[in-house]
Design a protein around this motif. Structure first.
Motif, PDB file in Angstrom:
ATOM      1  N   HIS A   1      45.157  49.058  87.226  1.00  0.00           N
ATOM      2  CA  HIS A   1      45.900  48.218  86.292  1.00  0.00           C
ATOM      3  C   HIS A   1      47.229  47.782  86.900  1.00  0.00           C
ATOM      4  CE1 HIS A   1      49.029  51.190  84.940  1.00  0.00           C
ATOM      5  NE2 HIS A   1      48.141  52.041  85.405  1.00  0.00           N
ATOM      6  N   GLY A   2      47.735  46.659  86.434  1.00  0.00           N
ATOM      7  CA  GLY A   2      49.007  46.150  86.929  1.00  0.00           C
ATOM      8  C   GLY A   2      49.098  44.654  86.740  1.00  0.00           C
ATOM      9  N   ASP A   3      50.226  44.094  87.137  1.00  0.00           N
ATOM     10  CA  ASP A   3      50.507  42.685  86.901  1.00  0.00           C
ATOM     11  C   ASP A   3      49.533  41.784  87.661  1.00  0.00           C
ATOM     12  OD1 ASP A   3      51.809  40.551  85.804  1.00  0.00           O
ATOM     13  OD2 ASP A   3      53.760  41.000  86.668  1.00  0.00           O
ATOM     14  N   VAL A   4      49.466  40.546  87.217  1.00  0.00           N
ATOM     15  CA  VAL A   4      48.627  39.543  87.870  1.00  0.00           C
ATOM     16  C   VAL A   4      49.068  39.364  89.325  1.00  0.00           C
ATOM     17  CG1 VAL A   4      47.957  37.106  87.851  1.00  0.00           C
ATOM     18  CG2 VAL A   4      48.262  38.331  85.694  1.00  0.00           C
TER      19      VAL A   4
ATOM     20  N   SER B   1      51.872  47.455  91.372  1.00  0.00           N
ATOM     21  CA  SER B   1      53.133  46.808  91.011  1.00  0.00           C
ATOM     22  C   SER B   1      53.409  45.610  91.908  1.00  0.00           C
ATOM     23  CB  SER B   1      54.292  47.814  91.146  1.00  0.00           C
ATOM     24  OG  SER B   1      54.068  48.953  90.358  1.00  0.00           O
ATOM     25  N   ARG B   2      54.346  44.770  91.473  1.00  0.00           N
ATOM     26  CA  ARG B   2      54.792  43.674  92.340  1.00  0.00           C
ATOM     27  C   ARG B   2      55.475  44.253  93.571  1.00  0.00           C
ATOM     28  NH1 ARG B   2      56.057  38.163  89.191  1.00  0.00           N
ATOM     29  NH2 ARG B   2      54.540  38.438  87.519  1.00  0.00           N
ATOM     30  N   PRO B   3      55.355  43.580  94.719  1.00  0.00           N
ATOM     31  CA  PRO B   3      55.904  44.140  95.957  1.00  0.00           C
ATOM     32  C   PRO B   3      57.425  44.250  95.928  1.00  0.00           C
ATOM     33  CG  PRO B   3      55.153  41.889  96.300  1.00  0.00           C
ATOM     34  CD  PRO B   3      54.673  42.289  94.949  1.00  0.00           C
TER      35      PRO B   3
ATOM     36  N   GLU C   1      68.113  35.999  88.552  1.00  0.00           N
ATOM     37  CA  GLU C   1      68.525  35.437  87.265  1.00  0.00           C
ATOM     38  C   GLU C   1      67.527  35.752  86.154  1.00  0.00           C
ATOM     39  OE1 GLU C   1      69.225  31.294  87.795  1.00  0.00           O
ATOM     40  OE2 GLU C   1      70.985  31.595  89.086  1.00  0.00           O
ATOM     41  N   GLY C   2      67.124  37.012  86.090  1.00  0.00           N
ATOM     42  CA  GLY C   2      66.219  37.430  85.028  1.00  0.00           C
ATOM     43  C   GLY C   2      64.757  37.157  85.303  1.00  0.00           C
ATOM     44  N   LYS C   3      64.473  36.457  86.391  1.00  0.00           N
ATOM     45  CA  LYS C   3      63.080  36.178  86.742  1.00  0.00           C
ATOM     46  C   LYS C   3      62.562  37.279  87.660  1.00  0.00           C
ATOM     47  CE  LYS C   3      63.263  31.139  86.296  1.00  0.00           C
ATOM     48  NZ  LYS C   3      64.634  31.114  85.731  1.00  0.00           N
ATOM     49  N   PRO C   4      61.279  37.646  87.522  1.00  0.00           N
ATOM     50  CA  PRO C   4      60.737  38.738  88.340  1.00  0.00           C
ATOM     51  C   PRO C   4      60.536  38.329  89.789  1.00  0.00           C
ATOM     52  CG  PRO C   4      58.984  37.699  87.086  1.00  0.00           C
ATOM     53  CD  PRO C   4      60.268  37.063  86.623  1.00  0.00           C
ATOM     54  N   GLY C   5      60.384  39.325  90.654  1.00  0.00           N
ATOM     55  CA  GLY C   5      60.042  39.041  92.035  1.00  0.00           C
ATOM     56  C   GLY C   5      58.644  38.475  92.147  1.00  0.00           C
ATOM     57  N   TRP C   6      58.360  37.909  93.299  1.00  0.00           N
ATOM     58  CA  TRP C   6      57.062  37.262  93.510  1.00  0.00           C
ATOM     59  C   TRP C   6      55.968  38.302  93.708  1.00  0.00           C
ATOM     60  CZ3 TRP C   6      56.826  32.003  96.300  1.00  0.00           C
ATOM     61  CH2 TRP C   6      57.903  31.194  95.909  1.00  0.00           C
ATOM     62  N   THR C   7      54.760  37.945  93.311  1.00  0.00           N
ATOM     63  CA  THR C   7      53.591  38.782  93.574  1.00  0.00           C
ATOM     64  C   THR C   7      53.030  38.429  94.953  1.00  0.00           C
ATOM     65  OG1 THR C   7      51.976  37.217  92.669  1.00  0.00           O
ATOM     66  CG2 THR C   7      53.030  38.744  91.109  1.00  0.00           C
TER      67      THR C   7
ATOM     68  N   LEU D   1      62.285  28.026  97.657  1.00  0.00           N
ATOM     69  CA  LEU D   1      63.355  27.745  96.695  1.00  0.00           C
ATOM     70  C   LEU D   1      62.931  26.745  95.623  1.00  0.00           C
ATOM     71  CD1 LEU D   1      66.406  27.552  99.152  1.00  0.00           C
ATOM     72  CD2 LEU D   1      65.797  29.437  97.598  1.00  0.00           C
ATOM     73  N   SER D   2      61.877  25.984  95.913  1.00  0.00           N
ATOM     74  CA  SER D   2      61.415  24.980  94.944  1.00  0.00           C
ATOM     75  C   SER D   2      60.383  25.548  93.966  1.00  0.00           C
ATOM     76  CB  SER D   2      60.810  23.783  95.681  1.00  0.00           C
ATOM     77  OG  SER D   2      59.572  24.131  96.299  1.00  0.00           O
ATOM     78  N   LEU D   3      59.900  26.761  94.252  1.00  0.00           N
ATOM     79  CA  LEU D   3      58.872  27.368  93.411  1.00  0.00           C
ATOM     80  C   LEU D   3      59.443  28.540  92.619  1.00  0.00           C
ATOM     81  CD1 LEU D   3      55.947  27.486  96.023  1.00  0.00           C
ATOM     82  CD2 LEU D   3      56.252  25.826  94.175  1.00  0.00           C
ATOM     83  N   LYS D   4      58.719  28.953  91.606  1.00  0.00           N
ATOM     84  CA  LYS D   4      59.113  30.103  90.799  1.00  0.00           C
ATOM     85  C   LYS D   4      58.001  31.154  90.818  1.00  0.00           C
ATOM     86  CE  LYS D   4      61.853  27.333  87.553  1.00  0.00           C
ATOM     87  NZ  LYS D   4      62.015  26.931  86.127  1.00  0.00           N
ATOM     88  N   SER D   5      58.393  32.376  90.627  1.00  0.00           N
ATOM     89  CA  SER D   5      57.395  33.442  90.555  1.00  0.00           C
ATOM     90  C   SER D   5      56.572  33.291  89.284  1.00  0.00           C
ATOM     91  CB  SER D   5      58.072  34.811  90.566  1.00  0.00           C
ATOM     92  OG  SER D   5      58.924  34.941  89.432  1.00  0.00           O
TER      93      SER D   5
END
Length: 300
Positions: A78-81, A215-217, A251-257, A289-293
């Protein structure tokens, strides 16, 4: 016209499989995770040998062997997408087939089409057919491994208010099928992957012999990923450090998967370079920088 078997499974892969060995090398941290749960999985897949083990080392039939041999052949990841649950399950199944010398194993990956078209009783019937096919394939000597991806779509708690009667029947069927697999003493094992452990039916979670979280890396893991994936581009340690920061929590956004990096960042960056110019650090950073997690899949 799609036949019934294709309706149930996305894939059927004889093990060991060369492609999965190659894929395993691209899974960051695979060796550590495999080592962590290998002993439990080895025991789970060899429950039929516990009696002879007890006789060899303890000269009697230990009560603990009888208790352990009755455990359910269920593993929950189990874990995030995008954290590599399904790919890891496939590669672990492949390694288990190799390490156990089970050169005649087969890996089934169940399709979400097993949910059916909404007809009364259809989903339960398809789940029964899927397990029956795995059991038939395993026969008396082979090993069968079944992966259920997005398991919450089949195994959500029966106590949820919005749970439809058909969903409850399907969960009951899935539980019964897993219970019935105990008679094969580890030759048939189910890996259930889910983004939301909390929505799984409690009876399934209680049955799991192994429950492993993905978990996310971390920063260190993303750096190791860039070290692995961006070889040949001549990036400096400092440049890769900037990429790590660009793909980290912000800024409150999670790290990338892992999936964000490999299936979104890399293709988008290559598309900006191909076919007229080389891929550069500047292109990769600009793209990052142009993309979001991807948003976190809330487990509640």
């Amino acid at each position: 016209m799609m036949n019934q078997q294709n309706k149930i499974f996305d894939s059927e892969t004889p093990l060991p499989d060369g492609f999965l060995f190659s894929r395993q090398k691209t899974l960051l941290g695979f060796d550590n995770r495999y080592s962590k749960i290998h002993n439990q999985l080895r025991l789970l897949l060899n429950l039929g040998k516990l009696e002879s083990w007890g006789a060899k080392f303890h000269q009697n039939n230990l009560p603990i062997c009888s208790l352990v041999s009755d455990q359910y052949p269920l593993v929950i990841f189990h874990g995030d997408v995008g954290t590599g649950k399904t790919a890891t399950a496939e590669c672990i199944a492949n390694m288990l087939a190799k390490d156990s010398g089970a050169e005649d194993s087969i890996l089934f990956k169940i399709s979400n089409r097993v949910r059916g078209s909404g007809k009364v009783g259809e989903m339960g019937t398809l789940i029964n057919q899927a397990f029956a096919e795995v059991i038939k394939s395993a026969g008396k000597n082979r090993r069968g491994i079944l992966i259920i991806d997005e398991g919450d779509s089949l195994a959500s708690s029966r106590t949820q208010e919005h749970s439809h009667h058909e969903d409850k029947v399907a969960v009951n069927t899935l539980i019964q099928c897993i219970d019935d697999l105990r008679k094969y003493q580890g030759r048939i094992v189910v890996f259930l992957c889910t983004n939301r452990l909390s929505v799984l039916d409690a009876a399934l979670i209680r049955r799991a012999a192994v429950v492993e979280e993905f978990s996310r890396p971390s920063d260190a893991e993303r750096l190791a990923l860039f070290d692995m994936d961006l070889q040949g581009l001549g990036l400096s340690t400092q440049q890769k450090g900037v990429l790590v920061k660009a793909t980290g929590p912000n800024e409150g956004k999670p790290g990338w998967t892992f999936s964000d990096i490999r299936t979104r960042l890399y293709p988008a960056a290559l598309a900006k370079a191909f076919p007229d110019k080389p891929l550069s650090y500047e292109i990769i950073l600009q793209t990052a920088l142009s993309l979001k997690s991807s948003p976190v899949m809330e487990d509640r």
